[in-house]
Design a protein around this motif. Structure first.
Motif, PDB file in Angstrom:
ATOM      1  N   PRO A  92      -1.645  -9.736  13.459  1.00  0.00           N
ATOM      2  CA  PRO A  92      -2.901  -8.985  13.586  1.00  0.00           C
ATOM      3  C   PRO A  92      -3.187  -8.108  12.363  1.00  0.00           C
ATOM      4  CG  PRO A  92      -1.642  -8.877  15.619  1.00  0.00           C
ATOM      5  CD  PRO A  92      -0.746  -9.516  14.603  1.00  0.00           C
ATOM      6  N   ALA A  93      -4.442  -8.110  11.927  1.00  0.00           N
ATOM      7  CA  ALA A  93      -4.890  -7.264  10.819  1.00  0.00           C
ATOM      8  C   ALA A  93      -6.027  -6.396  11.333  1.00  0.00           C
ATOM      9  CB  ALA A  93      -5.358  -8.112   9.643  1.00  0.00           C
ATOM     10  N   SER A  94      -5.776  -5.107  11.461  1.00  0.00           N
ATOM     11  CA  SER A  94      -6.772  -4.195  12.012  1.00  0.00           C
ATOM     12  C   SER A  94      -7.873  -3.908  11.008  1.00  0.00           C
ATOM     13  CB  SER A  94      -6.105  -2.883  12.421  1.00  0.00           C
ATOM     14  OG  SER A  94      -5.629  -2.193  11.272  1.00  0.00           O
ATOM     15  N   ALA A  95      -8.994  -3.379  11.518  1.00  0.00           N
ATOM     16  CA  ALA A  95     -10.087  -2.976  10.629  1.00  0.00           C
ATOM     17  C   ALA A  95      -9.612  -1.899   9.672  1.00  0.00           C
ATOM     18  CB  ALA A  95     -11.273  -2.477  11.452  1.00  0.00           C
ATOM     19  N   ASP A  96      -8.739  -1.010  10.156  1.00  0.00           N
ATOM     20  CA  ASP A  96      -8.227   0.060   9.293  1.00  0.00           C
ATOM     21  C   ASP A  96      -7.426  -0.511   8.132  1.00  0.00           C
ATOM     22  OD1 ASP A  96      -7.562   2.986   8.777  1.00  0.00           O
ATOM     23  OD2 ASP A  96      -5.559   2.160   9.064  1.00  0.00           O
ATOM     24  N   LEU A  97      -6.585  -1.522   8.400  1.00  0.00           N
ATOM     25  CA  LEU A  97      -5.786  -2.117   7.320  1.00  0.00           C
ATOM     26  C   LEU A  97      -6.693  -2.783   6.296  1.00  0.00           C
ATOM     27  CD1 LEU A  97      -2.973  -2.793   6.207  1.00  0.00           C
ATOM     28  CD2 LEU A  97      -3.064  -4.918   7.523  1.00  0.00           C
ATOM     29  N   LEU A  98      -7.695  -3.542   6.752  1.00  0.00           N
ATOM     30  CA  LEU A  98      -8.609  -4.191   5.818  1.00  0.00           C
ATOM     31  C   LEU A  98      -9.401  -3.163   5.012  1.00  0.00           C
ATOM     32  CD1 LEU A  98      -9.993  -7.144   7.999  1.00  0.00           C
ATOM     33  CD2 LEU A  98      -8.109  -7.171   6.354  1.00  0.00           C
ATOM     34  N   THR A  99      -9.753  -2.045   5.646  1.00  0.00           N
ATOM     35  CA  THR A  99     -10.464  -0.980   4.935  1.00  0.00           C
ATOM     36  C   THR A  99      -9.589  -0.381   3.845  1.00  0.00           C
ATOM     37  OG1 THR A  99     -11.784  -0.461   6.900  1.00  0.00           O
ATOM     38  CG2 THR A  99     -11.618   1.249   5.208  1.00  0.00           C
ATOM     39  N   ARG A 100      -8.311  -0.185   4.148  1.00  0.00           N
ATOM     40  CA  ARG A 100      -7.386   0.353   3.145  1.00  0.00           C
ATOM     41  C   ARG A 100      -7.229  -0.612   1.972  1.00  0.00           C
ATOM     42  NH1 ARG A 100      -2.160   1.365   6.443  1.00  0.00           N
ATOM     43  NH2 ARG A 100      -1.328   1.994   4.407  1.00  0.00           N
ATOM     44  N   VAL A 101      -7.284  -1.922   2.256  1.00  0.00           N
ATOM     45  CA  VAL A 101      -7.181  -2.921   1.190  1.00  0.00           C
ATOM     46  C   VAL A 101      -8.377  -2.801   0.245  1.00  0.00           C
ATOM     47  CG1 VAL A 101      -7.270  -5.405   0.717  1.00  0.00           C
ATOM     48  CG2 VAL A 101      -5.743  -4.525   2.489  1.00  0.00           C
ATOM     49  N   LYS A 102      -9.572  -2.636   0.787  1.00  0.00           N
ATOM     50  CA  LYS A 102     -10.748  -2.503  -0.069  1.00  0.00           C
ATOM     51  C   LYS A 102     -10.720  -1.189  -0.838  1.00  0.00           C
ATOM     52  CE  LYS A 102     -14.770  -4.339   1.094  1.00  0.00           C
ATOM     53  NZ  LYS A 102     -15.986  -4.759   1.848  1.00  0.00           N
ATOM     54  N   ARG A 103     -10.249  -0.135  -0.204  1.00  0.00           N
ATOM     55  CA  ARG A 103     -10.119   1.141  -0.925  1.00  0.00           C
ATOM     56  C   ARG A 103      -9.117   1.038  -2.062  1.00  0.00           C
ATOM     57  NH1 ARG A 103      -9.812   5.021   4.442  1.00  0.00           N
ATOM     58  NH2 ARG A 103     -12.069   5.065   4.888  1.00  0.00           N
ATOM     59  N   ALA A 104      -8.187   0.083  -1.938  1.00  0.00           N
ATOM     60  CA  ALA A 104      -7.186  -0.113  -2.989  1.00  0.00           C
ATOM     61  C   ALA A 104      -7.674  -1.086  -4.057  1.00  0.00           C
ATOM     62  CB  ALA A 104      -5.879  -0.615  -2.380  1.00  0.00           C
ATOM     63  N   GLY A 105      -8.970  -1.403  -4.069  1.00  0.00           N
ATOM     64  CA  GLY A 105      -9.530  -2.159  -5.189  1.00  0.00           C
ATOM     65  C   GLY A 105     -10.038  -3.544  -4.893  1.00  0.00           C
ATOM     66  N   ALA A 106      -9.784  -4.088  -3.698  1.00  0.00           N
ATOM     67  CA  ALA A 106     -10.221  -5.451  -3.401  1.00  0.00           C
ATOM     68  C   ALA A 106     -11.748  -5.529  -3.312  1.00  0.00           C
ATOM     69  CB  ALA A 106      -9.601  -5.937  -2.096  1.00  0.00           C
TER      70      ALA A 106
ATOM     71  N   LEU B 183       0.830  -1.203   0.000  1.00  0.00           N
ATOM     72  CA  LEU B 183       0.000   0.000   0.000  1.00  0.00           C
ATOM     73  C   LEU B 183       0.864   1.253   0.000  1.00  0.00           C
ATOM     74  CD1 LEU B 183      -2.771  -1.092   2.532  1.00  0.00           C
ATOM     75  CD2 LEU B 183      -3.042  -0.779   0.067  1.00  0.00           C
ATOM     76  N   ALA B 184       1.975   1.222   0.733  1.00  0.00           N
ATOM     77  CA  ALA B 184       2.885   2.377   0.769  1.00  0.00           C
ATOM     78  C   ALA B 184       3.498   2.629  -0.604  1.00  0.00           C
ATOM     79  CB  ALA B 184       3.980   2.150   1.804  1.00  0.00           C
ATOM     80  N   ALA B 185       3.625   1.555  -1.412  1.00  0.00           N
ATOM     81  CA  ALA B 185       4.184   1.690  -2.764  1.00  0.00           C
ATOM     82  C   ALA B 185       3.107   2.016  -3.793  1.00  0.00           C
ATOM     83  CB  ALA B 185       4.911   0.403  -3.155  1.00  0.00           C
ATOM     84  N   GLY B 186       1.869   2.244  -3.323  1.00  0.00           N
ATOM     85  CA  GLY B 186       0.788   2.581  -4.249  1.00  0.00           C
ATOM     86  C   GLY B 186       0.155   1.393  -4.930  1.00  0.00           C
ATOM     87  N   GLY B 187       0.321   0.195  -4.367  1.00  0.00           N
ATOM     88  CA  GLY B 187      -0.216  -1.005  -4.988  1.00  0.00           C
ATOM     89  C   GLY B 187      -1.733  -1.055  -4.977  1.00  0.00           C
ATOM     90  N   ARG B 188      -2.285  -1.785  -5.935  1.00  0.00           N
ATOM     91  CA  ARG B 188      -3.733  -1.962  -6.063  1.00  0.00           C
ATOM     92  C   ARG B 188      -4.061  -3.451  -6.036  1.00  0.00           C
ATOM     93  NH1 ARG B 188      -7.020   2.141  -5.395  1.00  0.00           N
ATOM     94  NH2 ARG B 188      -8.513   1.191  -6.837  1.00  0.00           N
ATOM     95  N   PHE B 189      -5.291  -3.757  -5.633  1.00  0.00           N
ATOM     96  CA  PHE B 189      -5.740  -5.140  -5.545  1.00  0.00           C
ATOM     97  C   PHE B 189      -6.893  -5.404  -6.505  1.00  0.00           C
ATOM     98  CE2 PHE B 189      -3.924  -4.375  -1.302  1.00  0.00           C
ATOM     99  CZ  PHE B 189      -3.093  -5.478  -1.186  1.00  0.00           C
TER     100      PHE B 189
END
Length: 492
Positions: free
Chosen positions: A280-294, A264-270
């Protein structure tokens, strides 16, 4: 499922099985189904020629990829068990672990042997270390040899007939976890528990034939390949991984939280569905993953003793307002309860058979404090991580999720000795890339106010140390870091 995989590989010999990438992210085939099946057969025949049979033990020091998978398939066919070597554990620990497992042969690729030999000074910089493998038992090389390597495993293998597959249950794999050099501890999975775990993964993820999956673990490779989906090994570099994902367009992606944060720091998309666990995977991290296209972002709760145990999708995790860390409902076949001390206990077909040298036990003691909320598991911290503050027992895991506000990469609550058996409670917060620390401190004010007696005495911004194969936050190292920072403040 390993038997299913062997048949699938033979039915579609020309189909790509394991994929790699170059620096541009272009997809390349590392092994077809037929090549992988042939390699597994050669390994099985060679091990059989060395006397490896049902009940035998094979040490494995081979990097993830087609050869490692072929070795596991060969060991399974023979009814033997694989003892997995971790180069990051250190030579003293590995010697103690292998003395407990007593392998009949150690299989190593050239890289592992270099780490144990001529490349030891270079490997030490990468925090990799292996003892002299020859001191652990007979050694054979898997894959290309380099000068100084042991003889090739498959030398003269053409003259050895392939033994028939072994049926029935028995030990399948030994995975070392905690313990010391004097008392190593290892998880023993049976053939049936390993199969049950992989079946659970397949039912959870539902990989479709022909569409690629990205991930590098055994529990990714086997269910995906058995379903007819090729598997791409993730690039180590975040920029290359970003290009790889763009070119590959995978149906499912498996990455650890540290890998996801770097991507995500490198601008990656899913694309497709993304799965993460091991740390541990926080709700914030999972939210960022969905915002990145998942399409979906899942956190998986798993242990070496039982994989996987529970899973939660981002929407459910983000909507949870209670205290603690929601990790989801137990997966089919998994039974969960808590004991009188609040420790989470798990059982099910995928649970480990036993610890090496110990009797089988029906329940896995997770070491996590938890409660069951409407059938869902909510973690409240590790039992051993309790902080004693002003005669109050503080369990960090109960409060740490509240610290993961937008802009926070990681957050831990740790105890720093304050004399008389008391501890100062310190929040070590790692800001995300480019986060404004003044704004971040303001955003933390509200969750800190709601923590009551567990409100930390000090909030420190720092990079949180990571450790282990899955790069989990290292709580002990974070506590030492906090102690140093507080000591520097007092001297200043």
């Amino acid at each position: 499922m390993l038997d299913t995989l062997a048949h699938t590989l033979r039915r579609h010999p020309g189909r790509p099985a394991v994929l790699g990438t170059n620096r541009t992210g272009a997809v390349r085939t590392k092994a077809t189904c037929g090549e992988l099946a042939d390699l597994a057969d050669r390994c099985a025949a060679a091990l059989h020629a060395r006397g490896i049979a049902r009940g035998g033990t094979v040490g494995v020091a081979v990097r993830p990829g087609p050869r490692a998978l072929a070795v596991m398939l060969a060991v399974h066919r023979l009814g033997a068990r694989a003892a997995v070597l971790d180069p990051g554990a250190g030579p003293d620990v590995l010697c103690a672990r292998l003395a407990l497992a007593r392998p009949d042969v150690v299989l190593a690729d050239a890289a592992a042997q270099a780490v144990a030999g001529w490349a030891r000074p270079l490997a030490r910089r990468a925090r990799l270390a292996l003892p002299d493998l020859a001191g652990l038992g007979p050694v054979a090389t898997v894959g290309p040899r380099l000068p100084g390597c042991a003889p090739a495993l498959d030398a003269d293998v053409r003259t050895v007939p392939l033994p028939p597959p072994v049926d029935g249950d028995g030990d399948a794999v030994i995975v070392f976890t905690s313990g010391t050099t004097s008392r190593p501890r290892a998880v023993v999975h049976s053939r049936s528990s390993l199969a049950a775990g992989m079946t659970t993964v397949a039912e959870l993820v539902r990989p479709e034939a022909g569409r690629p999956v990205l991930g590098g673990t055994f529990f990714v490779l086997v269910p995906s390949l058995a379903s007819g989906a090729p598997v791409a090994l993730p690039a180590r570099s975040a920029p290359v991984l970003s290009r790889q994902l763009r070119r590959l367009d995978p149906q499912a992606t498996y990455l650890t939280p540290p890998q996801i944060r770097r991507l995500l720091a490198a601008g990656g998309r899913f694309t497709g569905r993304v799965w993460t666990g091991s740390a541990p995977a926080s709700a914030d991290l999972l939210t960022r993953v969905k915002r990145a296209g998942a399409q979906e972002a899942w956190g998986v709760y798993a242990l070496t003793e039982l994989f996987p145990a529970a899973a939660v999708e981002q929407a459910d995790k983000a909507g949870f307002t209670g205290e603690g860390d929601l990790v989801g409902a137990p997966l089919p076949g998994v039974a969960a309860r808590t004991d009188a001390a609040g420790e989470l206990l798990l059982s099910g077909p995928a649970a480990r058979d036993r610890y090496l040298g110990e009797a089988p036990a029906p329940w896995v003691a997770t070491g996590d404090r938890a409660r069951l909320d409407g059938g869902r598991i909510v973690l409240e911290g590790r039992r051993k991580d309790m902080v004693l503050q002003r005669a109050e027992n503080i369990y960090p895991g109960l409060y740490e999720p509240a610290l993961h506000v937008p802009g926070v990469e990681l957050a831990l609550l740790v105890g720093v000795p304050a004399g008389d058996g008391d501890e100062r409670l310190v929040a070590v917060v790692q800001p995300g890339p480019g986060a404004d620390r003044v704004a971040l401190r303001a955003a933390l004010a509200k969750p800190l106010e709601r923590m009551g007696d567990a409100r930390p005495d000090v909030v420190l911004f720092a990079d949180i140390p990571l450790s282990g194969r899955s790069l989990k936050p290292d709580r002990a190292a974070a506590a030492r870091l906090a102690a140093r920072r507080l000591a520097e403040r007092s001297r200043g």
